[in-house]
Design an enzyme around this catalytic site. Structure first.
Site, PDB file in Angstrom:
ATOM      1  N   LYS A 109      76.418  81.211  -7.158  1.00 23.21           N
ATOM      2  CA  LYS A 109      76.469  81.823  -8.487  1.00 23.21           C
ATOM      3  C   LYS A 109      77.821  81.574  -9.159  1.00 23.21           C
ATOM      4  O   LYS A 109      77.877  81.266 -10.340  1.00 23.21           O
ATOM      5  CB  LYS A 109      76.222  83.344  -8.400  1.00 23.21           C
ATOM      6  CG  LYS A 109      74.866  83.706  -7.791  1.00 23.21           C
ATOM      7  CD  LYS A 109      74.570  85.191  -7.924  1.00 23.21           C
ATOM      8  CE  LYS A 109      75.506  86.087  -7.140  1.00 23.21           C
ATOM      9  NZ  LYS A 109      75.343  86.061  -5.688  1.00 23.21           N
TER      10      LYS A 109
ATOM     11  N   ARG B 173      71.766  94.655  -9.194  1.00 21.10           N
ATOM     12  CA  ARG B 173      71.353  94.395  -7.820  1.00 21.10           C
ATOM     13  C   ARG B 173      70.228  95.335  -7.393  1.00 21.10           C
ATOM     14  O   ARG B 173      69.672  95.165  -6.316  1.00 21.10           O
ATOM     15  CB  ARG B 173      72.534  94.578  -6.886  1.00 21.10           C
ATOM     16  CG  ARG B 173      73.315  93.290  -6.595  1.00 21.10           C
ATOM     17  CD  ARG B 173      74.350  93.655  -5.574  1.00 21.10           C
ATOM     18  NE  ARG B 173      75.001  92.616  -4.848  1.00 21.10           N
ATOM     19  CZ  ARG B 173      76.115  91.985  -5.210  1.00 21.10           C
ATOM     20  NH1 ARG B 173      76.641  92.212  -6.376  1.00 21.10           N
ATOM     21  NH2 ARG B 173      76.702  91.133  -4.403  1.00 21.10           N
TER      22      ARG B 173
ATOM     23  N   ARG C 135      83.882  80.020   3.405  1.00 16.84           N
ATOM     24  CA  ARG C 135      84.440  80.255   2.068  1.00 16.84           C
ATOM     25  C   ARG C 135      85.842  80.853   2.152  1.00 16.84           C
ATOM     26  O   ARG C 135      86.128  81.666   3.011  1.00 16.84           O
ATOM     27  CB  ARG C 135      83.503  81.217   1.343  1.00 16.84           C
ATOM     28  CG  ARG C 135      83.929  81.565  -0.038  1.00 16.84           C
ATOM     29  CD  ARG C 135      82.757  82.019  -0.866  1.00 16.84           C
ATOM     30  NE  ARG C 135      82.434  83.421  -0.686  1.00 16.84           N
ATOM     31  CZ  ARG C 135      81.528  84.059  -1.434  1.00 16.84           C
ATOM     32  NH1 ARG C 135      80.842  83.408  -2.350  1.00 16.84           N
ATOM     33  NH2 ARG C 135      81.289  85.320  -1.241  1.00 16.84           N
TER      34      ARG C 135
ATOM     35  N   ARG D 235      87.802  86.534   2.232  1.00 18.41           N
ATOM     36  CA  ARG D 235      87.368  87.868   1.831  1.00 18.41           C
ATOM     37  C   ARG D 235      86.973  88.680   3.059  1.00 18.41           C
ATOM     38  O   ARG D 235      86.303  88.175   3.949  1.00 18.41           O
ATOM     39  CB  ARG D 235      86.151  87.763   0.896  1.00 18.41           C
ATOM     40  CG  ARG D 235      86.526  87.491  -0.533  1.00 18.41           C
ATOM     41  CD  ARG D 235      85.320  87.149  -1.381  1.00 18.41           C
ATOM     42  NE  ARG D 235      84.258  88.141  -1.305  1.00 18.41           N
ATOM     43  CZ  ARG D 235      83.174  88.121  -2.094  1.00 18.41           C
ATOM     44  NH1 ARG D 235      83.031  87.166  -2.986  1.00 18.41           N
ATOM     45  NH2 ARG D 235      82.250  89.034  -1.977  1.00 18.41           N
TER      46      ARG D 235
ATOM     47  N   ARG E 243      75.639  92.248   4.841  1.00 14.52           N
ATOM     48  CA  ARG E 243      75.677  92.024   3.406  1.00 14.52           C
ATOM     49  C   ARG E 243      74.435  91.259   2.931  1.00 14.52           C
ATOM     50  O   ARG E 243      73.829  91.596   1.928  1.00 14.52           O
ATOM     51  CB  ARG E 243      76.912  91.203   3.108  1.00 14.52           C
ATOM     52  CG  ARG E 243      77.592  91.604   1.849  1.00 14.52           C
ATOM     53  CD  ARG E 243      78.903  90.895   1.791  1.00 14.52           C
ATOM     54  NE  ARG E 243      79.006  90.141   0.576  1.00 14.52           N
ATOM     55  CZ  ARG E 243      79.533  88.942   0.488  1.00 14.52           C
ATOM     56  NH1 ARG E 243      79.980  88.323   1.567  1.00 14.52           N
ATOM     57  NH2 ARG E 243      79.616  88.351  -0.662  1.00 14.52           N
TER      58      ARG E 243
HETATM   59  P1  AMP Z   1      79.952  89.953  -4.730  1.00 11.87           P
HETATM   60  O1  AMP Z   1      81.250  89.279  -5.010  1.00 11.87           O
HETATM   61  O2  AMP Z   1      78.975  89.875  -5.885  1.00 11.87           O
HETATM   62  O3  AMP Z   1      79.330  89.519  -3.433  1.00 11.87           O
HETATM   63  O4  AMP Z   1      80.296  91.523  -4.587  1.00 11.87           O
HETATM   64  C1  AMP Z   1      81.137  91.978  -3.574  1.00 11.87           C
HETATM   65  C2  AMP Z   1      80.834  93.434  -3.270  1.00 11.87           C
HETATM   66  O5  AMP Z   1      81.062  94.225  -4.459  1.00 11.87           O
HETATM   67  C3  AMP Z   1      79.383  93.710  -2.890  1.00 11.87           C
HETATM   68  O6  AMP Z   1      79.142  93.486  -1.517  1.00 11.87           O
HETATM   69  C4  AMP Z   1      79.282  95.192  -3.267  1.00 11.87           C
HETATM   70  O7  AMP Z   1      79.909  96.009  -2.312  1.00 11.87           O
HETATM   71  C5  AMP Z   1      80.100  95.274  -4.531  1.00 11.87           C
HETATM   72  N1  AMP Z   1      79.223  95.028  -5.711  1.00 11.87           N
HETATM   73  C6  AMP Z   1      79.263  93.957  -6.552  1.00 11.87           C
HETATM   74  N2  AMP Z   1      78.303  94.061  -7.499  1.00 11.87           N
HETATM   75  C7  AMP Z   1      77.635  95.216  -7.246  1.00 11.87           C
HETATM   76  C8  AMP Z   1      76.524  95.866  -7.838  1.00 11.87           C
HETATM   77  N3  AMP Z   1      75.876  95.338  -8.896  1.00 11.87           N
HETATM   78  N4  AMP Z   1      76.118  97.045  -7.305  1.00 11.87           N
HETATM   79  C9  AMP Z   1      76.755  97.585  -6.257  1.00 11.87           C
HETATM   80  N5  AMP Z   1      77.773  97.008  -5.626  1.00 11.87           N
HETATM   81  C10 AMP Z   1      78.236  95.836  -6.104  1.00 11.87           C
END
Ligand code: AMP
Length: 218
Positions: A14, A89, A128, A162, A173
């Site tokens: 993404k 999400r 990553r 990360r 995750r």
């Molecule tokens: P990402 O970089 O999109 O993988 O987001 C990293 C972390 O941020 C996720 O594993 C969640 O803990 C939190 N997060 C990001 N977007 C959301 C969302 N829309 N709803 C809830 N938690 C989120």
């Protein structure tokens, strides 16, 4: 006006495809993950609240996340449209988004789902790494910095993995996100916005497909 939601599991690409879309279509990229990471780095109230969930690979509560997105979508820099990455999400978030975008008169116009199987995702996520300075994403297998140990975007030499890309967290995750993805796809399939794209191809090929969905504007 293109208002896009990019759907896909962590590691589906993404971030990479968002950069390509921003370059061509000048949309504003809104990534809740990036916003949370920034909030954590700045130790804001939202950041401190989010950290306990994020470090375990769990989702941050819907109300916190929806509020963050509403504030971002209300800002005046969104001129040519937006790409939502990592939000919504959950169905609750999708419904909240509908309310928010109706209020702001910026409804979603397209949803693209990047499809990648789980084995490939695990490999991609464990390879990553990120620039500590600007958050640019790299991959030990597919996307090393052009100049050794130097960030392409900001020139920093400081990189990190990360917390939630570490192998012990990645599986949880992916599971958490996979469970949520199916109902979201059904939701956007039902309202006619969804197109699926094969995310296992090269970044160039993925973008070609995405570009076609977005109308191939020159
Ligand atoms: P990402 O970089 O999109 O993988 O987001 C990293 C972390 O941020 C996720 O594993 C969640 O803990 C939190 N997060 C990001 N977007 C959301 C969302 N829309 N709803 C809830 N938690 C989120």
């Amino acid at each position: 006006m293109i208002n896009l939601f990019l759907l896909g599991l962590p590691g589906a690409g993404k971030g990479t495809v968002s950069e390509q879309i921003v370059d061509k279509y000048h949309l504003t990229h809104i990534s809740t993950g990036d916003m949370f990471r920034e909030a954590m780095a700045n130790e804001t109230k939202v950041g401190l609240e989010a950290k306990s969930y994020i470090d375990k690979g769990d989702l941050v509560p819907d109300e916190v996340t929806a509020k963050l997105v509403e504030e971002r979508l209300s800002q005046s820099d969104i001129k040519e449209g937006y790409i939502l990455d990592g939000f919504p999400r959950t169905i609750v978030q999708a419904e909240a988004l509908e309310t928010i975008t109706k209020r702001l008169n910026k409804p979603l116009t397209k949803v693209i789902s990047l499809e990648v199987n789980e084995k490939i995702l695990i490999n991609r996520l464990s390879a990553r790494f990120m620039c500590k300075q600007c958050g640019a994403t790299y991959n030990k297998i597919t996307k090393m910095p052009k100049l050794k140990d130097t960030c392409d975007r900001c020139g920093s030499h400081d990189f990190y993995q990360r917390e939630d890309d570490k192998p012990e967290v990645v599986k949880n995750r992916l599971e958490v996100n996979e469970k949520m993805n199916t109902p979201l796809k059904d939701y956007y399939q039902a309202n006619g916005l969804l197109t699926s794209v094969n995310g296992e191809q090269t970044p160039e090929k993925v973008f070609e497909n995405v570009d076609a969905v977005l109308g191939n504007k020159q």
